[in-house]
Design a protein around this motif. Structure first.
Motif, PDB file in Angstrom:
ATOM      1  N   TYR A 183       0.887  -1.180  -0.121  1.00  0.00           N
ATOM      2  CA  TYR A 183      -0.034   0.061  -0.101  1.00  0.00           C
ATOM      3  C   TYR A 183       0.891   1.206  -0.009  1.00  0.00           C
ATOM      4  O   TYR A 183       1.938   1.179   0.684  1.00  0.00           O
ATOM      5  N   ASN A 185      -0.346   4.194   1.973  1.00  0.00           N
ATOM      6  CA  ASN A 185      -1.447   4.442   2.934  1.00  0.00           C
ATOM      7  C   ASN A 185      -2.068   5.663   2.545  1.00  0.00           C
ATOM      8  O   ASN A 185      -1.565   6.538   2.198  1.00  0.00           O
ATOM      9  N   TRP A 211     -12.556   2.369  -2.448  1.00  0.00           N
ATOM     10  CA  TRP A 211     -11.520   1.855  -3.395  1.00  0.00           C
ATOM     11  C   TRP A 211     -11.810   1.693  -4.955  1.00  0.00           C
ATOM     12  O   TRP A 211     -13.055   1.098  -5.041  1.00  0.00           O
ATOM     13  N   ARG A 231      -2.972   0.874  -3.573  1.00  0.00           N
ATOM     14  CA  ARG A 231      -2.819  -0.479  -3.224  1.00  0.00           C
ATOM     15  C   ARG A 231      -2.698  -1.432  -4.394  1.00  0.00           C
ATOM     16  O   ARG A 231      -3.286  -1.122  -5.316  1.00  0.00           O
TER      17      ARG A 231
END
Length: 266
Positions: A183, A185, A211, A231
């Motif tokens: 990831y 983040n 996402w 990610r």
């Protein structure tokens, strides 16, 4: 989610297939991020140059510009400096210097960031003009992020290509690359607009709590204060890496402080 395009006052994820190209000066140009999304600081254009064609926008001399070659090859100019470029090569042109691109036989596609330099910022004294997304000389690792999602310990690596340490006072260019399971983040930039795109591989982009599946050429725009991240949610360790590139405008000093490097413009 796999949207064709989604845009709200809290940002946008734009599929490459949803970009609307218009003819301009013998080329085709699509504005992926700009005033139509509420962006006031940064604009991100996608420029397609036909084989043997050239792109030399006169207005670029009044802006700070960053270029990433997405496909094809040719020659790039930044002020008086010139260099042959191909996929993954990058170009920086400070305010006061125009940039230009000339395509070879296969044509050339570039993503180009533009901003108008704020009155309290000045160009660097000897800025880096050419680099490459895979330049690893200055990196950020282990970024924990700030946001609504719990931070992953499997963190991506980010290369700094154009940043204060290379003489860029407002624009920046970073390349984050993720192996399966990694990831970058979720985080926010309190005063910056973020515009970046997926360069290679497949992964996901985070915007404001959701996402979105992403493929090469897809774009994310996050206004100031809106959570975003990336990610590579694949279990197969042999899967190709996922890479994105772009950055917050104006640059966010927190990223460089986390990497332990100076935020002073050289």
């Amino acid at each position: 989610m796999t949207p064709t395009s989604t845009a709200t006052a809290r940002g946008a994820v734009i599929s490459a297939s949803a970009l609307e190209f218009q003819p301009r000066e013998g080329c085709s140009v699509a504005t992926a991020v700009g005033p139509h999304l509420g962006a006031r600081i940064v604009r991100l254009d996608v420029v397609r140059i036909p084989p043997g064609g050239a792109w030399r926008p006169e207005e670029s001399v009044a802006e700070e510009n960053v270029v990433v070659v997405f496909a094809g090859s040719g020659t790039a100019a930044s002020g008086a400096a010139e260099q042959r470029v191909e996929r993954a090569d990058t170009v920086y042109a400070p305010t006061g210097d125009a940039y230009g691109l000339t395509a070879e036989d296969a044509g050339l596609t570039a993503y180009v960031w533009h901003t108008t330099l704020r009155a309290d910022r000045s160009p660097g004294t000897a800025p880096r003009r050419f680099s490459r997304l895979w330049n690893e000389e200055t990196q950020l690792k282990g970024f924990t992020g700030v946001g609504n999602d719990e931070a992953s310990e499997k963190t991506a690596t980010m290369n700094f290509l154009f940043w204060p340490g290379t003489g860029s006072p407002q624009l920046c260019l970073h390349c984050g690359f993720m192996q399966p399971g990694e990831y970058f983040n979720v985080h926010v930039h309190p005063e910056s607009e973020e515009a970046f795109f997926a360069f290679e591989g497949e992964g996901q982009l985070h915007l404001d709590g959701a996402w979105y599946d992403a493929r090469p050429g897809d774009v994310l725009y996050a206004p100031p204060g809106v959570p975003h991240g990336t990610r590579h949610p694949v279990d197969d360790p042999s899967a190709p890496r996922f890479a994105t590139c772009g950055g917050p405008t104006p640059f966010d000093p927190v990223l460089y402080e986390r990497a332990g490097v100076s935020t002073k413009v050289r």
